[in-house]
Design an enzyme around this catalytic site. Structure first.
Site, PDB file in Angstrom:
ATOM      1  N   GLU A   1      -2.805  42.081  83.124  1.00 23.15           N
ATOM      2  CA  GLU A   1      -1.480  42.165  82.745  1.00 23.15           C
ATOM      3  C   GLU A   1      -0.490  41.333  83.474  1.00 23.15           C
ATOM      4  O   GLU A   1      -0.486  41.740  84.770  1.00 23.15           O
ATOM      5  CB  GLU A   1      -0.841  43.781  82.373  1.00 23.15           C
ATOM      6  CG  GLU A   1       0.592  43.610  81.712  1.00 23.15           C
ATOM      7  CD  GLU A   1       1.084  44.901  81.696  1.00 23.15           C
ATOM      8  OE1 GLU A   1       1.582  45.181  80.579  1.00 23.15           O
ATOM      9  OE2 GLU A   1       0.928  45.694  82.685  1.00 23.15           O
TER      10      GLU A   1
ATOM     11  N   GLU B   1       1.621  55.909  77.362  1.00 20.28           N
ATOM     12  CA  GLU B   1       2.101  54.405  76.888  1.00 20.28           C
ATOM     13  C   GLU B   1       1.851  53.460  78.190  1.00 20.28           C
ATOM     14  O   GLU B   1       2.646  53.382  78.827  1.00 20.28           O
ATOM     15  CB  GLU B   1       3.260  54.295  76.326  1.00 20.28           C
ATOM     16  CG  GLU B   1       3.814  55.464  75.319  1.00 20.28           C
ATOM     17  CD  GLU B   1       3.184  54.904  73.945  1.00 20.28           C
ATOM     18  OE1 GLU B   1       2.701  53.922  73.807  1.00 20.28           O
ATOM     19  OE2 GLU B   1       3.182  55.849  72.949  1.00 20.28           O
TER      20      GLU B   1
ATOM     21  N   CYS C   1       5.700  45.640  77.362  1.00 20.12           N
ATOM     22  CA  CYS C   1       4.494  45.995  77.452  1.00 20.12           C
ATOM     23  C   CYS C   1       3.756  45.365  76.145  1.00 20.12           C
ATOM     24  O   CYS C   1       2.445  45.015  76.173  1.00 20.12           O
ATOM     25  CB  CYS C   1       4.369  47.625  77.311  1.00 20.12           C
ATOM     26  SG  CYS C   1       5.501  48.116  75.952  1.00 20.12           S
TER      27      CYS C   1
ATOM     28  N   LYS D   1      12.440  61.727  84.263  1.00 18.98           N
ATOM     29  CA  LYS D   1      12.281  61.086  85.757  1.00 18.98           C
ATOM     30  C   LYS D   1      12.033  59.613  85.338  1.00 18.98           C
ATOM     31  O   LYS D   1      11.011  59.036  85.044  1.00 18.98           O
ATOM     32  CB  LYS D   1      10.985  61.487  86.254  1.00 18.98           C
ATOM     33  CG  LYS D   1      11.039  61.529  87.947  1.00 18.98           C
ATOM     34  CD  LYS D   1      11.322  60.129  88.541  1.00 18.98           C
ATOM     35  CE  LYS D   1      10.053  59.277  88.572  1.00 18.98           C
ATOM     36  NZ  LYS D   1      10.432  57.860  89.209  1.00 18.98           N
TER      37      LYS D   1
HETATM   38  P1  NAD Z   1       4.780  52.275  87.129  1.00 21.46           P
HETATM   39  O1  NAD Z   1       3.321  52.931  86.652  1.00 21.46           O
HETATM   40  O2  NAD Z   1       4.613  51.860  88.475  1.00 21.46           O
HETATM   41  O3  NAD Z   1       5.745  53.379  87.139  1.00 21.46           O
HETATM   42  C1  NAD Z   1       6.026  54.102  86.011  1.00 21.46           C
HETATM   43  C2  NAD Z   1       6.723  55.638  86.375  1.00 21.46           C
HETATM   44  O4  NAD Z   1       5.782  56.530  86.981  1.00 21.46           O
HETATM   45  C3  NAD Z   1       7.853  55.361  87.299  1.00 21.46           C
HETATM   46  O5  NAD Z   1       9.003  56.215  86.777  1.00 21.46           O
HETATM   47  C4  NAD Z   1       7.431  55.857  88.655  1.00 21.46           C
HETATM   48  O6  NAD Z   1       8.167  56.519  89.575  1.00 21.46           O
HETATM   49  C5  NAD Z   1       6.443  56.796  88.377  1.00 21.46           C
HETATM   50  N1  NAD Z   1       5.366  57.239  88.916  1.00 21.46           N
HETATM   51  C6  NAD Z   1       4.606  56.388  90.121  1.00 21.46           C
HETATM   52  N2  NAD Z   1       3.402  57.044  90.670  1.00 21.46           N
HETATM   53  C7  NAD Z   1       3.568  58.424  90.020  1.00 21.46           C
HETATM   54  C8  NAD Z   1       2.694  59.519  90.017  1.00 21.46           C
HETATM   55  N3  NAD Z   1       1.750  59.505  90.987  1.00 21.46           N
HETATM   56  N4  NAD Z   1       2.962  60.791  89.372  1.00 21.46           N
HETATM   57  C9  NAD Z   1       4.082  60.545  88.334  1.00 21.46           C
HETATM   58  N5  NAD Z   1       4.656  59.437  88.186  1.00 21.46           N
HETATM   59  C10 NAD Z   1       4.536  58.332  88.978  1.00 21.46           C
HETATM   60  O7  NAD Z   1       5.086  51.320  85.880  1.00 21.46           O
HETATM   61  P2  NAD Z   1       6.261  50.292  86.047  1.00 21.46           P
HETATM   62  O8  NAD Z   1       6.098  49.216  86.991  1.00 21.46           O
HETATM   63  O9  NAD Z   1       7.633  51.090  86.245  1.00 21.46           O
HETATM   64  O10 NAD Z   1       6.227  49.701  84.635  1.00 21.46           O
HETATM   65  C11 NAD Z   1       5.564  48.471  84.386  1.00 21.46           C
HETATM   66  C12 NAD Z   1       4.450  48.961  83.235  1.00 21.46           C
HETATM   67  O11 NAD Z   1       4.959  49.854  82.328  1.00 21.46           O
HETATM   68  C13 NAD Z   1       3.885  47.978  82.957  1.00 21.46           C
HETATM   69  O12 NAD Z   1       2.105  47.967  83.028  1.00 21.46           O
HETATM   70  C14 NAD Z   1       3.932  48.152  81.292  1.00 21.46           C
HETATM   71  O13 NAD Z   1       2.893  47.382  80.468  1.00 21.46           O
HETATM   72  C15 NAD Z   1       4.059  49.393  81.074  1.00 21.46           C
HETATM   73  N6  NAD Z   1       4.958  49.760  79.955  1.00 21.46           N
HETATM   74  C16 NAD Z   1       4.092  50.146  78.757  1.00 21.46           C
HETATM   75  C17 NAD Z   1       4.922  50.427  77.534  1.00 21.46           C
HETATM   76  C18 NAD Z   1       4.355  51.104  76.398  1.00 21.46           C
HETATM   77  O14 NAD Z   1       5.105  51.494  75.519  1.00 21.46           O
HETATM   78  N7  NAD Z   1       2.893  50.989  76.290  1.00 21.46           N
HETATM   79  C19 NAD Z   1       6.325  50.211  77.494  1.00 21.46           C
HETATM   80  C20 NAD Z   1       7.071  49.962  78.759  1.00 21.46           C
HETATM   81  C21 NAD Z   1       6.394  49.614  80.024  1.00 21.46           C
END
Ligand code: NAD
Length: 527
Positions: free
Chosen positions: A378, A246, A280, A173
């Protein structure tokens, strides 16, 4: 869901539209998968998985390598699509997404068999009693991958490769902001000859992600924000579904007085502004020793001034636009809050000359402190706040003063000192004279501590997240009853007491006086 199914569905289901954040133009559309679509996808994946698990590692690897060949051949078009969906420069789509994905494909296609080879365990004196223990690594079944928009190719594709090599099926997803790249991943694997239904792509928003957890996959690999990560962990707990999280970071960079100032400044600028700061592991806080701060900051500003910002698909562009409006607003709020509390903007600090696209200028701040949001939350944007420190102790304290712990870096010419300090920093990865990039090394584990999440991806540790270790214990002396089985008379109690004091030392020498009693009990009376 295969690509064909998705295309057919887009006519009947509602759609998500993918926009180019730099121009506002529509890039394409993808279906919004319903909970029923997701359930169906998981059901199909589950049905397809056992046959795949019976493939040899070599045969699974062949499919991955064919997919790799296609990605390599089509890298320029795919990098352009990545750039259009995210706003990042095409060069960065190549260096930070396509190169690491190709590397991970090569590594896991060849190394997984060895990394998951059954392991014999040394069981000490039990081994002398005809016993042996082995760990075998079995596939988990169906892995649900939920991924973000900032590295829409590398993040999910690496996990897809690892999960498939471990013998699992996958339902992916992707972020609602970057669905088209995920569909490309599905398409590449289909053309590479991956058997049907083993990689299902369910495009959609948060509700689609929630439906994937509810569809009861065998593990969730989640990459995204802390807030969503907590929701995902809570939802998965209902079914005891294991989760790897992550999450975000607020990664510190410590520049010691003996660092190569020039290179540290260039590292800071790349670490903070690559991917428009939307990594991240971006450098989000910089701590520089006060004795070298003026020179270091001057170099950082000069390097920043030389950067070219523009359309990711343009020529020689260093920084593209931000990927979405919400993130742009967070960056704007953080910088405004810092300015109101007395921070000094040395360069950048606004949206720049292009008010239409979601651009934010690379920005360097000084006069910052840990009361400011810019040093605590962040930011996930092209902002580099710089603070000074006087002592090593102070630098470590500042670096650890965060709820996050993804990566950190220490800059010094004294490698022994760098290693020593690295072990005092609360982070999943600490780099000495490096920033950000180890996510791109397929062999090394990636993951955080504290609010940055738990579990690992990449390397052997990452691969082990995608299998069930099973302990197989064998007793070759199948004709003999065990010493500790029934027959608890006084002699047994004496022998057990002897075992407590001698056998448990692990020493054969110390256990040997018990041998006559043990042999009597094994072959004779069990009083
Ligand atoms: P987000 O948490 O908004 O969304 C991530 C994913 O989760 C999306 O696919 C979204 O549709 C899905 N999602 C949203 N609500 C959900 C729910 N209730 N249940 C299941 N899935 C759900 O994050 P984002 O804005 O897409 O990404 C940015 C964040 O990701 C930043 O905080 C960044 O630091 C983090 N990130 C971490 C890493 C790592 O390896 N640690 C790598 C890349 C990004």
């Amino acid at each position: 869901m295969s690509t064909q199914t998705l295309t057919a569905q887009s006519r009947k289901a509602s759609e998500i539209i993918s926009y180019d954040p730099a121009t506002g133009e529509e890039v394409g559309r993808a279906p919004l998968a319903s909970p029923e679509d997701v359930k169906e996808a998981v059901r199909r994946a589950r049905a397809a998985q056992p046959a795949w698990a019976s493939f040899s590692f070599r045969d699974r690897g062949r499919v991955i390598l064919r997919a790799r060949k296609l990605l390599l051949a089509e890298r320029d078009e795919i990098a352009r699509l990545v750039s259009r969906e995210t706003g990042k420069p095409v060069a960065e789509a190549l260096s930070m997404e396509i190169v690491p994905t190709l590397d991970a494909m090569h590594y896991f296609a060849h190394a997984s068999e060895n990394l998951l080879r059954p392991q014999k365990i040394d069981i000490g004196q039990y081994g002398l009693m005809g016993r042996s223990s082995t760990i075998v690594f079995r596939p988990l079944g169906v892995i649900g991958i939920i991924s973000p928009w900032n590295f829409p190719l590398a993040t999910p594709a690496d996990e897809v490769v690892m999960a498939l090599m471990a013998g699992n099926a996958v339902v992916l997803k992707p972020s609602e902001l970057t669905p088209l790249i995920a569909l490309q991943i599905g398409d590449i694997f289909r053309r590479a000859g991956l058997p049907a239904d083993l990689l299902e792509i369910v495009t959609g928003d948060g509700s689609t992600g929630a439906a994937l957890i509810d569809a009861r996959v065998d593990k969730i690999m989640f990459t995204g924000s802390v807030a969503t990560g907590k929701r995902v962990a809570a939802a998965a707990a209902k079914f005891l579904t294991p989760v790897v999280l992550e999450l975000g970071g607020k990664d510190p960079m410590i520049v010691l007085e003996d660092a190569d100032i020039e290179n540290a400044a260039r590292g800071a600028v790349w670490g903070a502004f690559a991917n428009a700061g939307q990594a991240c592991a971006s450098v989000e806080r910089c701590y520089v020793h006060e004795s070298i701060a003026p020179k270091f900051i001057e170099r950082v500003v000069a390097e920043t001034r030389a950067l070219k910002q523009g359309l990711g698909t343009g020529d020689a562009v260093d920084i593209g636009s931000m990927s979405n409006e919400r993130q742009l607003q967070i960056v704007t709020d953080h910088v405004n809050d810092a300015e109101q509390r007395g921070a000094k903007v040395l360069i950048g600090g606004g949206r720049g000359a292009n008010p239409d696209g979601l651009f934010y200028q690379p920005t360097v701040l000084t006069n910052v402190d840990h009361e400011m949001t810019i040093m605590r939350d962040e930011t996930f944007g092209p902002v580099l706040p710089v603070m000074t420190f006087k002592t090593e102790e102070e630098a470590i304290r500042l670096a650890n003063d965060s709820v996050y712990g993804l990566t950190a870096s220490i800059w010094t010419r004294n490698i022994a000192r760098g290693r020593r300090l690295a072990e005092r920093i609360e982070a999943g990865t600490v780099m000495v004279n490096e920033v950000v990039y180890t996510h791109g090394i397929a062999q090394t584990p990636w993951g955080g501590v504290k609010d940055s999440g738990y579990g690992r991806t990449h390397g052997r540790m990452g691969l082990l997240e995608l299998v069930q270790p099973q302990h197989i214990h064998v007793n070759r002396l199948s004709f003999l009853p065990d010493l500790w089985w029934f027959g608890y008379g006084p002699k047994a109690a004496k022998l057990f007491g002897g075992l407590a004091s001698h056998f448990t030392t692990g020493s054969i020498l110390r256990t040997s006086p018990l041998l006559p009693q043990m042999i009597r009990r094994l072959f004779g009376s069990r009083e």
